[in-house]
Design a protein around this motif. Sequence first.
Motif, mmCIF file in Angstrom:
data_model
loop_
_atom_site.group_PDB
_atom_site.id
_atom_site.type_symbol
_atom_site.label_atom_id
_atom_site.label_comp_id
_atom_site.label_asym_id
_atom_site.label_seq_id
_atom_site.Cartn_x
_atom_site.Cartn_y
_atom_site.Cartn_z
ATOM 1 N N SER A 166 27.588 0.499 29.073
ATOM 2 C CA SER A 166 28.497 1.548 28.612
ATOM 3 C C SER A 166 28.684 1.477 27.100
ATOM 4 O O SER A 166 28.723 2.506 26.422
ATOM 5 C CB SER A 166 29.851 1.414 29.313
ATOM 6 O OG SER A 166 29.711 1.513 30.720
ATOM 7 N N LEU A 167 28.791 0.261 26.567
ATOM 8 C CA LEU A 167 28.946 0.090 25.122
ATOM 9 C C LEU A 167 27.692 0.552 24.387
ATOM 10 O O LEU A 167 27.776 1.275 23.377
ATOM 11 C CB LEU A 167 29.246 -1.374 24.805
ATOM 12 C CG LEU A 167 29.346 -1.753 23.321
ATOM 13 C CD1 LEU A 167 30.416 -0.939 22.618
ATOM 14 C CD2 LEU A 167 29.627 -3.243 23.179
ATOM 15 N N GLY A 214 23.875 5.571 22.067
ATOM 16 C CA GLY A 214 22.558 6.032 22.473
ATOM 17 C C GLY A 214 21.528 4.944 22.566
ATOM 18 O O GLY A 214 20.325 5.240 22.697
ATOM 19 N N LEU A 215 21.928 3.678 22.494
ATOM 20 C CA LEU A 215 20.971 2.575 22.561
ATOM 21 C C LEU A 215 20.423 2.451 23.978
ATOM 22 O O LEU A 215 21.165 2.531 24.952
ATOM 23 C CB LEU A 215 21.641 1.269 22.138
ATOM 24 C CG LEU A 215 22.246 1.263 20.736
ATOM 25 C CD1 LEU A 215 22.919 -0.071 20.445
ATOM 26 C CD2 LEU A 215 21.185 1.568 19.681
ATOM 27 N N GLY A 216 19.132 2.247 24.074
ATOM 28 C CA GLY A 216 18.500 2.181 25.376
ATOM 29 C C GLY A 216 18.180 3.539 25.955
ATOM 30 O O GLY A 216 17.703 3.625 27.093
ATOM 31 N N ARG A 217 18.429 4.595 25.188
ATOM 32 C CA ARG A 217 18.145 5.950 25.636
ATOM 33 C C ARG A 217 17.150 6.588 24.672
ATOM 34 O O ARG A 217 16.661 5.942 23.735
ATOM 35 C CB ARG A 217 19.441 6.758 25.725
ATOM 36 C CG ARG A 217 20.437 6.168 26.726
ATOM 37 C CD ARG A 217 21.760 6.934 26.688
ATOM 38 N NE ARG A 217 21.566 8.340 26.984
ATOM 39 C CZ ARG A 217 21.473 8.835 28.206
ATOM 40 N NH1 ARG A 217 21.558 8.028 29.246
ATOM 41 N NH2 ARG A 217 21.303 10.128 28.405
ATOM 42 N N TYR A 260 36.092 1.718 30.927
ATOM 43 C CA TYR A 260 37.204 1.818 29.987
ATOM 44 C C TYR A 260 36.994 0.865 28.811
ATOM 45 O O TYR A 260 37.117 1.242 27.631
ATOM 46 C CB TYR A 260 38.513 1.507 30.718
ATOM 47 C CG TYR A 260 39.774 1.965 30.005
ATOM 48 C CD1 TYR A 260 39.812 2.156 28.633
ATOM 49 C CD2 TYR A 260 40.946 2.178 30.709
ATOM 50 C CE1 TYR A 260 40.965 2.572 27.989
ATOM 51 C CE2 TYR A 260 42.116 2.602 30.076
ATOM 52 C CZ TYR A 260 42.110 2.782 28.708
ATOM 53 O OH TYR A 260 43.252 3.191 28.082
ATOM 54 N N ALA A 261 36.660 -0.378 29.110
ATOM 55 C CA ALA A 261 36.444 -1.361 28.047
ATOM 56 C C ALA A 261 35.244 -0.988 27.179
ATOM 57 O O ALA A 261 35.275 -1.156 25.949
ATOM 58 C CB ALA A 261 36.244 -2.750 28.651
ATOM 59 N N GLY A 262 34.190 -0.473 27.791
ATOM 60 C CA GLY A 262 33.014 -0.076 27.023
ATOM 61 C C GLY A 262 33.319 1.048 26.052
ATOM 62 O O GLY A 262 32.908 1.016 24.886
ATOM 63 N N MET A 263 34.070 2.070 26.517
ATOM 64 C CA MET A 263 34.419 3.186 25.653
ATOM 65 C C MET A 263 35.374 2.749 24.558
ATOM 66 O O MET A 263 35.243 3.156 23.400
ATOM 67 C CB MET A 263 35.053 4.297 26.498
ATOM 68 C CG MET A 263 35.266 5.617 25.749
ATOM 69 S SD MET A 263 33.727 6.487 25.409
ATOM 70 C CE MET A 263 33.569 6.283 23.649
ATOM 71 N N ALA A 264 36.348 1.901 24.895
ATOM 72 C CA ALA A 264 37.308 1.418 23.895
ATOM 73 C C ALA A 264 36.603 0.581 22.827
ATOM 74 O O ALA A 264 36.895 0.718 21.627
ATOM 75 C CB ALA A 264 38.411 0.619 24.573
ATOM 76 N N CYS A 265 35.687 -0.293 23.235
ATOM 77 C CA CYS A 265 34.970 -1.119 22.268
ATOM 78 C C CYS A 265 34.043 -0.280 21.390
ATOM 79 O O CYS A 265 33.897 -0.552 20.193
ATOM 80 C CB CYS A 265 34.176 -2.203 22.990
ATOM 81 S SG CYS A 265 35.206 -3.506 23.692
ATOM 82 N N ALA A 266 33.402 0.736 21.983
ATOM 83 C CA ALA A 266 32.557 1.622 21.190
ATOM 84 C C ALA A 266 33.390 2.356 20.140
ATOM 85 O O ALA A 266 32.976 2.494 18.977
ATOM 86 C CB ALA A 266 31.846 2.622 22.098
#
Length: 304
Positions: A45-46, A51-54, A142-148
């Motif tokens: 998610s982070l 867009g990494l890995g995409r 949630y954590a992935g979006m917050a950290c991003a």
Amino acid sequence: MQADQSQTRQPASGAAASIHNIGYRSYEGARLGRGYARRSLFVQSLRGGYGLGRSAKSKITPMLLAALMCVPAVIIVAIAITTELRDLPVDYREYAQFLAPVIGLYLAAMAPQSVSRDLRFRTVPLYFSRPVERADYVVAKYAGMACALFVFTATPLVLLYVGALLGKLDFGDQTADFALGLVSVAVLSVVYAGIGLVIAALTPRRGFGVAAIIAVLTIPYFAVTTVQFIATEQNALNAVGWLGLASPETLMTGFQAKFLGGPTDFPGAVVPSDAAGICYLLVILGLAAGSYAVLMARYRKAGL
């Protein structure tokens, strides 16, 4: 007739006859469990937030917005160094306020990308068929979006701080303000990530999610700011601080002005009162906890 049947039942012989053992073996490798799955989903998610890995096309929007977020910081540092200023012209705690439209665009672009695809293509039940529980999925997203978001908003502050030290500005003052700035954007990241994911999770249509997030971040802000100016004209300055609770952006402005000592862009340079400050804290905690609760309820249905 019986002789013919007995002949047909005879097994094949010679080079054409072979026996293949296709039996299954039990898995003997390491079982990494829920913790590993949760961490993997968080990292995915982070990385997806940039867009990494995409595909290369998926990297254009987040990288372009990240560049727009950092360019003003580079310009500010260059001006401060060349003109030998004793302090940065922009406070660490108010930088995110100046770039609020860019932050809103980033959230609107990346929050639907994080959750809408799983809902649209109905892959959520596949996650839950593994050791991943509903809470694991929600926490990781949630954590992935917050950290991003934190990386997005904290990177220009790091540039400002490094530039200030290169410009030989006071180390103690810059370090203290930089730390408070990081606290400010950390709280902003948690609040905005919750709002963005809740809106994006309500519809599998990415376009609807983008438009709804932009509307929620902009319309209340302009409405609240207009009413605050009216209250200032009526000399109701105490109401200005309370009105800041009604939109995400003014909520963060009032919070950092009250508790982090940052500048305020409220009309009349109003700082919320002590009672209003307590409400700011309660609303921030309520938004974070409420976003988690709404996401849990949403994925209770989506996981079926």
